[in-house]
Design a protein around this motif. Structure first.
Motif, short mmCIF file in Angstrom:
data_model
loop_
_atom_site.label_atom_id
_atom_site.label_comp_id
_atom_site.label_asym_id
_atom_site.label_seq_id
_atom_site.Cartn_x
_atom_site.Cartn_y
_atom_site.Cartn_z
N VAL A 126 -2.34 -5.74 5.13
CA VAL A 126 -1.94 -6.88 4.74
C VAL A 126 -3.33 -7.76 5.50
N PHE A 127 -4.09 -6.81 6.24
CA PHE A 127 -4.92 -7.99 6.74
C PHE A 127 -6.55 -7.45 6.28
N SER B 277 2.18 -13.55 4.39
CA SER B 277 2.07 -13.80 5.93
C SER B 277 0.07 -13.93 6.71
N LYS B 278 -0.23 -13.03 5.94
CA LYS B 278 -1.76 -12.80 6.15
C LYS B 278 -3.02 -13.20 5.18
N VAL C 191 -2.40 1.43 8.09
CA VAL C 191 -2.75 0.37 8.30
C VAL C 191 -4.65 0.19 7.96
N TYR D 197 0.63 -0.78 15.54
CA TYR D 197 1.02 -2.29 15.46
C TYR D 197 2.49 -2.04 16.27
N GLY E 268 9.07 -9.85 3.58
CA GLY E 268 7.84 -9.32 3.95
C GLY E 268 7.72 -8.23 3.95
N THR E 269 6.68 -8.49 4.89
CA THR E 269 6.10 -6.83 5.27
C THR E 269 7.22 -5.39 5.43
N SER E 270 8.15 -6.12 6.70
CA SER E 270 8.56 -5.14 7.18
C SER E 270 9.61 -4.96 6.32
N SER F 26 6.06 -10.86 0.27
CA SER F 26 4.95 -10.15 0.40
C SER F 26 5.32 -8.36 -0.52
N ASN G 237 -3.90 -3.20 12.72
CA ASN G 237 -4.14 -3.90 13.86
C ASN G 237 -3.80 -2.74 15.35
N ASP H 107 -0.72 -0.58 4.28
CA ASP H 107 -0.20 -1.81 5.42
C ASP H 107 -2.16 -2.63 4.68
#
Ligand SMILES: Cc1ncc(COP(=O)(O)O)c(C=O)c1O
Length: 386
Positions: free
Chosen positions: A201-202, A231-232, A167, A121, A95-97, A242, A171, A199
Motif C-alpha cells: 500500500v505504501f 487509502s495510501k 509489508v 503494523y 479496504g486492505t483489512s 483496495s 510500516n 502488502d
C-alpha cells in the motif's frame, strides 16, 4: 455471551487515558501520530467528487471481482509503473483489512498460522484474531538499515504456517524488499509451497536515492497476492477501495481465483460509485502523491536536522512510507518518554512497543502532519530529550 476471539483487554493504556482527558477538557495537543491524510491539510481536487455523480451509479452489477472498468483502472495503475497486469487477475475489496481477511479465509484453517514481520503494523493482531489465525513473526533487523534475516525467516516457518506476509515497504520501518531478498524469499516459499501476501500500500512513497526495492506484483515463482489501495496510493482512505492482485504458477493461481471469487461474491462489498470513478481519478494520482511525497520528504529532512548531532538519538534509516523511527538514547524508557511527552509537552508520539519492536527503545512518528505542526512537535520532542 461473547466469542473467545474478541476477548481483548478493553482497558485503555495510559496514553489513551491521557488523550481522552485532553479531549474531554478541550486541551490542544500536537499529534505526531496523525496518519489520516484527509486530516493533514492536503488540498484534494474538487473534481474527485464530480466523478461520483454519474447515472450509471444507479445500476447495481453484482460482480464478485468488481466492475471491469475499475479492474482495468487497477491494471493501468501498474502499467504506469511498467508492470504488466491482466485486469482478470484483480479482485477489488473494501479496504486492505478486508483483503487480508478474505485471504486468511482462503488460505488458513482456524488454528493454523500466518507469518508476519516484526516490527510492523499493529492491526495485524486483530485481523488474525478475527479470522482465528495464529500469528507468528520473523524478525526485521537493523544494522545501518532494516533487513530481513533470511535464516531466521526460514526458521520461523513452522509446520502450521500457511502464508507469509511482507509489508513492502514496511510500516513503520520504511524498509522495502530488495531484489536479493525477493529471490531468497521466492526460493524458500517455492520449496515450502507457501503462498506470499505482499502488502504494497505504501510502495509509491519512495524517499528517493538508490535504495534497492522491488514489488511482488506479477510474481510467478510462488502463489502471490499483492495488495494495494486508494487509502495510501491516493490518500483517500474514506473511499474504501483496495485490491488483491493474484499471480503465480497457473494451477495454484486458477484454483485460488476460483475460491476467492466465491468469497468476494459472498460479500460484494465494494460500492459502485467509487468503482466507476476510479479511471478518471487516475488523472489526479500523480498530483496527490506529489503533495504527500513533498510533505514526507520535507518533514523527514526537518526531523533529521533536529536530531542530527545534537543528542544521542538516532533517526533510523528508511527508504519509504509515511513514518519515521527514532531510537532513543540508552536508559530512556520509550513508554515513560511518550507518556511524559504527552502530559508535559502536549505532544503525542507512539512508543515502539505499539509496533512490537524486539529490542531497544523507540519512538514512531508520522511524517504526514503539516510542516509547521511537525516542526513544533519535533522541537518539543528534541528539547525534552536534551
Ligand atoms: C501496512 C498497512 N496495510 C494496510 C493498511 C490499511 O489500509 P486500508 O485503509 O486500505 O484498510 C495500513 C494502514 O495504515 C497499513 O499501514
Amino acid at each position: 455471551m461473547f466469542s473467545n476471539r474478541t476477548d481483548w483487554s478493553l482497558s485503555p493504556n495510559t496514553i489513551s487515558k491521557a488523550l481522552d482527558n485532553f479531549k474531554a477538557q478541550g486541551i490542544p495537543y500536537i499529534d505526531l501520530t496523525a496518519s489520516n491524510p484527509t486530516g493533514c491539510q492536503f488540498e484534494y481536487p474538487q473534481e474527485l467528487l464530480s466523478s461520483l455523480v454519474v447515472t450509471d451509479n444507479l445500476t447495481y452489477r453484482p460482480l464478485p471481482k468488481g466492475l471491469p472498468v475499475a479492474r482495468d483502472a487497477v491494471a493501468q495503475y501498474y502499467n504506469r509503473r511498467d508492470l504488466e497486469v491482466n485486469p482478470e487477475d484483480v479482485f477489488l475489496t473494501a479496504g486492505t483489512s478486508e483483503a487480508y481477511s478474505f485471504l486468511f479465509r482462503l488460505l488458513i484453517n482456524s488454528g493454523e498460522a500466518a507469518l508476519f514481520p516484526k516490527p510492523s503494523y499493529p492491526l495485524f493482531e486483530f485481523l488474525t484474531d478475527l479470522n482465528d489465525v495464529n500469528i507468528d513473526y520473523y524478525p526485521l533487523e537493523y544494522e545501518q538499515r532494516w533487513r530481513i534475516n533470511i535464516d531466521k525467516f526460514e526458521q520461523s516457518i513452522l509446520a502450521d504456517t500457511q502464508a507469509v506476509i511482507f509489508v513492502n515497504p514496511n510500516n513503520p520501518t520504511g524498509s522495502y524488499i530488495s531484489p536479493e531478498e525477493k529471490e531468497e524469499i521466492n526460493a524458500i516459499c517455492r520449496n515450502r509451497k507457501l503462498p506470499i501476501i505482499s502488502d504494497e500500500v505504501f510502495f509509491d512513497y519512495f524517499f528517493g536515492g538508490d535504495d534497492p526495492h522491488v514489488s511482488f506484483c506479477g510474481n510467478q515463482d510462488v502463489l502471490t497476492f499483492t495488495l494495494g489501495g486508494l487509502s495510501k496510493s491516493m490518500g483517500l482512505p474514506q473511499m474504501k477501495l483496495s485490491w488483491i492482485l493474484v499471480s503465480g504458477p497457473e494451477k495454484y493461481k486458477r484454483e485460488a481465483m476460483q475460491r476467492l471469487e466465491i468469497i468476494t461474491d459472498t460479500f460484494l462489498s465494494v460500492n459502485t460509485p467509487v468503482q466507476n470513478a476510479l479511471k478518471s481519478w487516475a488523472l489526479f494520482e500523480q498530483d496527490i502523491q506529489k503533495d504527500i511525497l513533498v510533505r514526507i520528504r520535507n518533514n523527514l529532512k526537518e526531523l533529521s536536522g533536529a536530531v542530527d548531532g545534537k543528542i544521542s538519538v538516532e533517526l533510523l534509516r528508511a527508504s519509504g512510507g509515511w513514518s519515521a523511527v527514532l531510537r532513543l538514547p540508552e536508559g530512556i524508557d520509550e513508554e515513560k518518554f511518550s507518556e511524559e511527552l504527552l502530559s508535559h509537552e502536549h505532544v503525542l508520539a507512539h512508543p515502539g512497543f505499539f509496533y512490537d519492536f524486539e529490542e531497544g527503545n523507540h519512538i514512531v512518528l508520522s511524517l504526514l502532519p503539516p510542516a509547521d505542526v511537525f516542526r513544533d512537535g519535533v522541537g518539543k520532542l528534541v528539547d525534552k530529550l536534551s
